[in-house]
Design an enzyme around this catalytic site. Structure first.
Site, short mmCIF file in Angstrom:
data_model
loop_
_atom_site.label_atom_id
_atom_site.label_comp_id
_atom_site.label_asym_id
_atom_site.label_seq_id
_atom_site.Cartn_x
_atom_site.Cartn_y
_atom_site.Cartn_z
CG HIS A 221 38.02 37.58 47.26
ND1 HIS A 221 37.87 36.21 47.29
CD2 HIS A 221 39.28 37.80 47.80
CE1 HIS A 221 38.96 35.64 47.80
NE2 HIS A 221 39.83 36.58 48.13
CG HIS A 269 34.95 30.19 41.43
ND1 HIS A 269 36.25 29.94 41.03
CD2 HIS A 269 34.99 30.44 42.76
CE1 HIS A 269 37.02 30.03 42.10
NE2 HIS A 269 36.30 30.33 43.15
CG ASP A 320 31.34 33.59 49.17
OD1 ASP A 320 31.82 33.36 50.28
OD2 ASP A 320 32.00 34.02 48.21
NE ARG A 364 57.19 47.21 38.39
CZ ARG A 364 56.77 47.88 37.35
NH1 ARG A 364 56.12 47.26 36.35
NH2 ARG A 364 56.98 49.18 37.27
N1 COA Z 1 25.55 36.96 38.12
C1 COA Z 1 25.21 37.28 36.86
N2 COA Z 1 26.00 37.06 35.79
C2 COA Z 1 27.20 36.52 36.03
C3 COA Z 1 27.64 36.17 37.32
C4 COA Z 1 26.76 36.41 38.38
N3 COA Z 1 27.11 36.11 39.63
N4 COA Z 1 28.87 35.65 37.23
C5 COA Z 1 29.22 35.68 35.97
N5 COA Z 1 28.22 36.20 35.23
C6 COA Z 1 28.22 36.41 33.80
C7 COA Z 1 28.85 37.75 33.48
O1 COA Z 1 27.90 38.79 33.51
C8 COA Z 1 29.43 37.50 32.12
O2 COA Z 1 28.38 37.51 31.19
P1 COA Z 1 28.59 38.18 29.74
O3 COA Z 1 29.68 37.33 29.13
O4 COA Z 1 27.26 38.06 29.13
O5 COA Z 1 29.04 39.57 30.01
C9 COA Z 1 29.92 36.05 32.23
O6 COA Z 1 29.08 35.44 33.18
C10 COA Z 1 31.37 35.94 32.66
O7 COA Z 1 31.52 36.63 33.87
P2 COA Z 1 32.85 37.36 34.34
O8 COA Z 1 32.53 38.20 35.54
O9 COA Z 1 33.54 37.99 33.21
O10 COA Z 1 33.71 36.08 34.73
P3 COA Z 1 34.85 36.02 35.76
O11 COA Z 1 35.54 34.73 35.56
O12 COA Z 1 35.65 37.26 35.82
O13 COA Z 1 33.92 35.98 37.09
C11 COA Z 1 33.35 36.17 39.26
C12 COA Z 1 34.14 35.39 38.24
C13 COA Z 1 33.41 35.41 40.58
C14 COA Z 1 34.01 37.55 39.48
C15 COA Z 1 31.89 36.36 38.82
O14 COA Z 1 31.31 35.10 38.59
C16 COA Z 1 31.09 37.15 39.80
O15 COA Z 1 31.15 38.38 39.81
N6 COA Z 1 30.32 36.48 40.70
C17 COA Z 1 29.60 37.14 41.72
C18 COA Z 1 30.50 37.45 42.91
C19 COA Z 1 30.79 36.24 43.75
O16 COA Z 1 29.93 35.48 44.08
N7 COA Z 1 32.06 36.12 44.13
C20 COA Z 1 32.54 35.06 44.96
C21 COA Z 1 33.47 34.19 44.20
S1 COA Z 1 33.94 32.77 45.15
#
Ligand code: COA
Length: 377
Positions: A221, A269, A320, A364
């Protein structure tokens, strides 16, 4: 019966909100109906805060009234200062921010008054008071004295003044203001949802914000803006390098990181899958800072990482990504970046706390048990 599990609550619509609308199809973000780009272009952060709290743009009289209120509530509370001084210099600044809000809550005469009027006063005070926490924390880590706020400066000017002890140039103030506006609000993200969960138990505003800060700390986040800078640092920042050379090194680093299946912060995202609506505006602010400080090589790193991530995985930057290097160029220490996000998001959190309270239901959810079958001693 097997229950449907929504892991990470992905795709779950948890409630209504009138605070902001995120539209991933059109890559747009509206605060109370207004596109965030228009707000960032035209308004002060103080005006955006009033819009988020009140639902409408402030009148001239409301602006004037808040101007006086905000400027007279900026000084670091001595009790907060004393609490901060007890914290080690090597603890994370997010711990300092979290503690400061908790101390403010414990000492607030209206702490247990959750009427809309009291909640708004507490929200406005927190908005006004938090910059001094960030500024003081960065300064104490650098063994510098506290700088008192100045009532002749606006929120952004004063924030930079208290942090650096000198008046920031207009270009820097403007990039900072834009970052605050863009970070202010983003619907049911993890920290805002946390604030709403805590509010739903009828706990007080400072408890909800303290919990939200905990959620914001994580690198998935808010902690991502700090993590972006750590990536740049890991690749190596060399102001003497050409933009092209920096881009080539960044590309190679990203290829290696992805080969090792590393998650690279600042990309991807949960909601936006074809670009974060806030990135173009923040990127413009970053470009302005790069030009102002003459640091083209940083854009080499920026472009190289973005290009390599795009080619390999078609994953785009989030807010970010441009925010991290912008704060770096302004002179903030890397660990202070997420506390800056707190300062901005206090507005969105407290607007959501008010909305949750006005139409509350305890949050909840259910869980599907997958532990051992019933057994006996
Ligand atoms: N770097 C590398 N791979 C990434 C990635 C990143 N920043 N973000 C997503 N991916 C990949 C995942 O590894 C996954 O690949 P797979 O299907 O081969 O396993 C796929 O994309 C889906 O990612 P997932 O984390 O399951 O999606 P999500 O919707 O839960 O993710 C985030 C959203 C923000 C948690 C994720 O993009 C992330 O961790 N980003 C980095 C942290 C960040 O910048 N956060 C700020 C958000 S505003």
């Amino acid at each position: 019966m097997t229950e449907q599990i929504y892991k990470g609550l992905a795709g779950v619509v948890a409630d209504h909100t009138a605070v902001s609308k995120v539209n991933p199809e059109s890559n747009s973000l509206l605060y109370r109906g207004y596109p965030v780009q228009e707000l960032a272009a035209e308004l002060s952060f103080e005006e955006v805060a009033l819009l988020l709290w009140n639902g409408e743009l402030p009148s001239a009289a409301e602006k004037e009234e808040f101007r006086g209120f905000e400027r007279s509530h900026r000084a670091l509370d001595p009790r907060v200062r004393a609490a901060i001084d007890l914290l080690p210099l090597d603890c994370h600044p997010m711990d300092v921010g979290r503690t400061a809000v908790s101390v403010l809550g414990a000492n607030h005469p209206l702490s247990e008054d959750s009427s809309p009027e009291a909640e708004l006063i507490k929200a406005k005070e927190l908005f006004a008071a938090f910059p001094a926490v960030v500024a003081y924390d960065q300064r104490r880590r650098r063994e510098l004295e506290l700088v008192e706020p100045r009532e002749d400066l606006d929120y952004s000017q004063n924030f930079l003044w208290m942090t650096f002890g000198e008046e920031a140039p207009e270009e820097v103030v403007d990039a900072f203001r834009v970052s605050m506006v863009l970070y202010a609000e983003h619907s049911f993200n993890a920290s805002t949802f946390t604030a709403r969960v805590v509010t739903s138990t009828l706990a007080d505003l400072h408890s909800a914000v303290t919990a939200a800060i905990g959620a914001l700390k994580g690198p998935l986040h808010g902690g991502a803006n700090e993590a972006v800078m750590h990536t740049f640092e890991e690749i190596g920042i060399d102001p003497a390098e050409t933009r092209e050379a920096a881009a080539a090194r960044a590309k190679a680093w990203m290829e290696q990181a992805l080969a090792e299946k590393r998650k690279v912060m600042g990309f991807g995202h949960r909601v936006y899958k074809s670009g974060d609506s806030r990135v173009p505006t923040m990127k413009q602010a970053l470009d302005a800072m790069v030009e102002y400080y003459g640091r083209g090589e940083l854009m080499g790193l920026y472009d190289g990482l973005e290009a390599a991530m795009g080619e390999a995985k078609n994953i785009l930057p989030n807010l970010d990504y441009p925010a991290g290097p912008t704060y770096h160029l302004m002179g903030f220490d890397t660990e202070m970046f997420t506390p800056l996000f707190i300062a901005a998001r206090i507005t969105g959190w407290t607007a959501h706390i008010a909305e949750q309270r006005a139409n509350n239901a305890l949050i909840r959810p259910l869980s599907a048990y997958n532990g051992p079958d019933e057994r006996h001693l």
